[in-house]
Design an enzyme around this catalytic site. Sequence first.
Site, PDB file in Angstrom:
ATOM      1  N   ARG A  76      17.241  24.291  12.630  1.00  0.00           N
ATOM      2  CA  ARG A  76      17.805  25.188  11.611  1.00  0.00           C
ATOM      3  C   ARG A  76      16.804  26.282  11.276  1.00  0.00           C
ATOM      4  O   ARG A  76      15.632  26.012  11.016  1.00  0.00           O
ATOM      5  CB  ARG A  76      18.155  24.391  10.360  1.00  0.00           C
ATOM      6  CG  ARG A  76      18.813  25.194   9.249  1.00  0.00           C
ATOM      7  CD  ARG A  76      19.036  24.320   8.027  1.00  0.00           C
ATOM      8  NE  ARG A  76      19.952  23.232   8.311  1.00  0.00           N
ATOM      9  CZ  ARG A  76      19.905  22.045   7.724  1.00  0.00           C
ATOM     10  NH1 ARG A  76      18.940  21.778   6.842  1.00  0.00           N
ATOM     11  NH2 ARG A  76      20.787  21.111   8.022  1.00  0.00           N
ATOM     12  N   ARG A 145      14.313  25.383   0.510  1.00  0.00           N
ATOM     13  CA  ARG A 145      15.086  25.687   1.714  1.00  0.00           C
ATOM     14  C   ARG A 145      15.444  27.175   1.768  1.00  0.00           C
ATOM     15  O   ARG A 145      14.960  27.979   0.981  1.00  0.00           O
ATOM     16  CB  ARG A 145      16.360  24.829   1.722  1.00  0.00           C
ATOM     17  CG  ARG A 145      16.107  23.309   1.682  1.00  0.00           C
ATOM     18  CD  ARG A 145      15.667  22.769   3.016  1.00  0.00           C
ATOM     19  NE  ARG A 145      15.538  21.318   3.020  1.00  0.00           N
ATOM     20  CZ  ARG A 145      16.509  20.451   3.309  1.00  0.00           C
ATOM     21  NH1 ARG A 145      17.724  20.881   3.583  1.00  0.00           N
ATOM     22  NH2 ARG A 145      16.270  19.146   3.309  1.00  0.00           N
ATOM     23  N   LYS A 207      14.410  17.964  -1.245  1.00  0.00           N
ATOM     24  CA  LYS A 207      14.715  19.361  -0.945  1.00  0.00           C
ATOM     25  C   LYS A 207      14.969  20.154  -2.221  1.00  0.00           C
ATOM     26  O   LYS A 207      15.315  19.594  -3.275  1.00  0.00           O
ATOM     27  CB  LYS A 207      15.942  19.440  -0.034  1.00  0.00           C
ATOM     28  CG  LYS A 207      17.203  18.819  -0.631  1.00  0.00           C
ATOM     29  CD  LYS A 207      18.299  18.762   0.399  1.00  0.00           C
ATOM     30  CE  LYS A 207      19.528  18.025  -0.138  1.00  0.00           C
ATOM     31  NZ  LYS A 207      20.576  17.871   0.882  1.00  0.00           N
ATOM     32  N   LYS A 209      16.718  24.049  -3.558  1.00  0.00           N
ATOM     33  CA  LYS A 209      17.577  25.133  -3.097  1.00  0.00           C
ATOM     34  C   LYS A 209      17.718  26.209  -4.164  1.00  0.00           C
ATOM     35  O   LYS A 209      17.807  25.912  -5.355  1.00  0.00           O
ATOM     36  CB  LYS A 209      18.963  24.591  -2.724  1.00  0.00           C
ATOM     37  CG  LYS A 209      18.934  23.611  -1.561  1.00  0.00           C
ATOM     38  CD  LYS A 209      20.320  23.103  -1.223  1.00  0.00           C
ATOM     39  CE  LYS A 209      20.286  22.156  -0.018  1.00  0.00           C
ATOM     40  NZ  LYS A 209      21.639  21.662   0.328  1.00  0.00           N
ATOM     41  N   CYS A 429      31.663  20.453   7.048  1.00  0.00           N
ATOM     42  CA  CYS A 429      30.334  20.183   7.599  1.00  0.00           C
ATOM     43  C   CYS A 429      30.462  19.789   9.071  1.00  0.00           C
ATOM     44  O   CYS A 429      31.562  19.654   9.604  1.00  0.00           O
ATOM     45  CB  CYS A 429      29.651  19.072   6.795  1.00  0.00           C
ATOM     46  SG  CYS A 429      30.345  17.426   7.084  1.00  0.00           S
ATOM     47  N   CYS A 435      25.866  14.148  13.484  1.00  0.00           N
ATOM     48  CA  CYS A 435      25.226  13.863  12.205  1.00  0.00           C
ATOM     49  C   CYS A 435      25.142  12.355  11.984  1.00  0.00           C
ATOM     50  O   CYS A 435      26.160  11.655  12.003  1.00  0.00           O
ATOM     51  CB  CYS A 435      25.988  14.512  11.057  1.00  0.00           C
ATOM     52  SG  CYS A 435      25.253  14.139   9.442  1.00  0.00           S
ATOM     53  N   CYS A 475      30.758  12.724   4.822  1.00  0.00           N
ATOM     54  CA  CYS A 475      30.077  11.744   3.977  1.00  0.00           C
ATOM     55  C   CYS A 475      30.060  12.294   2.560  1.00  0.00           C
ATOM     56  O   CYS A 475      30.544  13.403   2.310  1.00  0.00           O
ATOM     57  CB  CYS A 475      28.669  11.466   4.520  1.00  0.00           C
ATOM     58  SG  CYS A 475      27.457  12.751   4.111  1.00  0.00           S
ATOM     59  N   CYS A 479      27.048  19.092   1.910  1.00  0.00           N
ATOM     60  CA  CYS A 479      26.758  20.179   2.848  1.00  0.00           C
ATOM     61  C   CYS A 479      27.810  21.281   2.823  1.00  0.00           C
ATOM     62  O   CYS A 479      27.478  22.445   3.014  1.00  0.00           O
ATOM     63  CB  CYS A 479      26.607  19.626   4.257  1.00  0.00           C
ATOM     64  SG  CYS A 479      25.151  18.568   4.456  1.00  0.00           S
TER      65      CYS A 479
END
Length: 571
Positions: A76, A145, A207, A209, A429, A435, A475, A479
């Site tokens: 990514r 990110r 993470k 954001k 996603c 994944c 899930c 995302c």
Amino acid sequence: MVELKPEHSPVEHIKANSNRLRGSIAEGLLDKASGAIADDDTQLTKFHGIYQQDDRRLRDERRHQKLEPYYQFMIRLRLPGGVLSPQEWLALDDLAHRHGNATLRLTTRQTFQFHGVLKEHLKPLMQGINAAGLDTRGGCGDVNRNVIANTNPHRSALHAEVHDYTRSLSERLLWHSRAYEELWLDAAPNEAPEYEPLYGETYMPRKFKIAIAVPPENDCDVFANDIGLIGIADDDGGLAGFNVAVGGGFGMTYGEPETYPRLGSVIGYIDKQYVVDVAEQIVAIQRDFGDRVERKHARLKYTIDDRGLDWFRDTLAERLGYPLAAAQPYEFKHNGDRYGWIEGTDGHYHLTLFIAAGRIADFDDYALMSGVRELASIHHGEIRLTGNQNLIFANVPATERERFDAVIERYGLDAGQRSSALRRASMACVAFPTCGLAMAEAERYIPAFIDKLEAIMKAAGLGDDERITVRMTGCPNGCARPYLAEIALTGRALGKYNVYLGGNPSGERLNKLYRENIGEEEILETLEPLIQRYASERNAGEAFGDFVIRAGIIAATREGRDFHEQTPSHT
């Protein structure tokens, strides 16, 4: 800075003992006996923008053959604000064919993912990305990110100025270890001591954001981020500063009500010249107070809910040396993209193409990747990725539109714009087959699901211009930002989903669970009467998400801690 303690999670110990994100990655890349790298190193490669995955379609077959899984990697990019040049696009297209699975995936954070990259292709791909003038540093991992923003800086001077802050924030919050240059670019080790001035030895607890939005557009879903910055215009239409929202985040775990999605809370206003300093101090507060024992509880949203918003405001003011000013008024009206040609304030044009689930590829009946490649080869402006997985060719002179339109017609690139508003408002996603978290399909399934939902809407008398936001994930993680959708499906098992209702078109309200762990037939049977009621009972201009709340079908949810509360009735 944070002191490592025995009770901290295993990932904290991996980071602290990693020699600043080097680990044994170099040795793993040289090991030809396996397509994988060491388990601990899979946590470290995330900081470099790399996830280890495997093709789940082949797991059983390879297990029977006593072979290891078919390991491959997802890479990514870091791409602040989602902007790149046509030359950079062409370089990435070439790299995807030489080192990946010949596709590019547009993400909900305005960047690219390469998929299907084998271990021996990792270093050549990373070096190719660097040669194109781009990088993947911080694409994943426990750091800040990719910083995202409203999609088109050429729409107005205010949008252009806001975009500049995505790069300023990204650069200020970047990790500094030379591990990236040494591992991927063959740089010689530097004997000078290394120091991470912001992140320290253990980086962030999880993470982090950041998003920037310019009202009335909220196409980046600003409240879904740890920091959400809302651009406020001055009297001349330029940028004065930002309202600051904190504590957004969408990941959760089924069956654990102490985990939940949360919208960011607006805590005040800051003049534009101080906003990067404010963001850095917010990051530092989470670095110091975030949960490093339980990773499921390690996002800023839980730090704020555990300690209180007043504590957070006071702590931020103490670190800055001044409090934020009172928030300025603003209004968001929508969180989707605008398709087709749009004229900017300078007379140039901007073309937005709908990209189903963000996948750029040449399909059997649709040479999308080839068509986009040809557009890039004649374009002299910029290419932008949107937060909704779509693509903009920005800053096209009026004299060039005829050339663009010829390519669009030849490849059918406007097919997405001709599809229903329902389809254009959908998002998914990646999910299966790569994944590792996926429990159900998303990207590969959503086109067929939208087909069936379109038929229900048509039967109810709703035309192709009726927009309902539909988002699907494999899930419960966020995302595709499912918990803001008017209708969301999150995977529970193969072919089974939870159904959530009640988000709004401006991205300012959470949805809520309506049906649990059901398959396609029951999902459609559940949605059909609701859509019929919507068609016959809605008020003028009323969105579907607003209708299901007004009609008492689902409760309105704005606070994350209320997300799991049951709606009294599903009648």
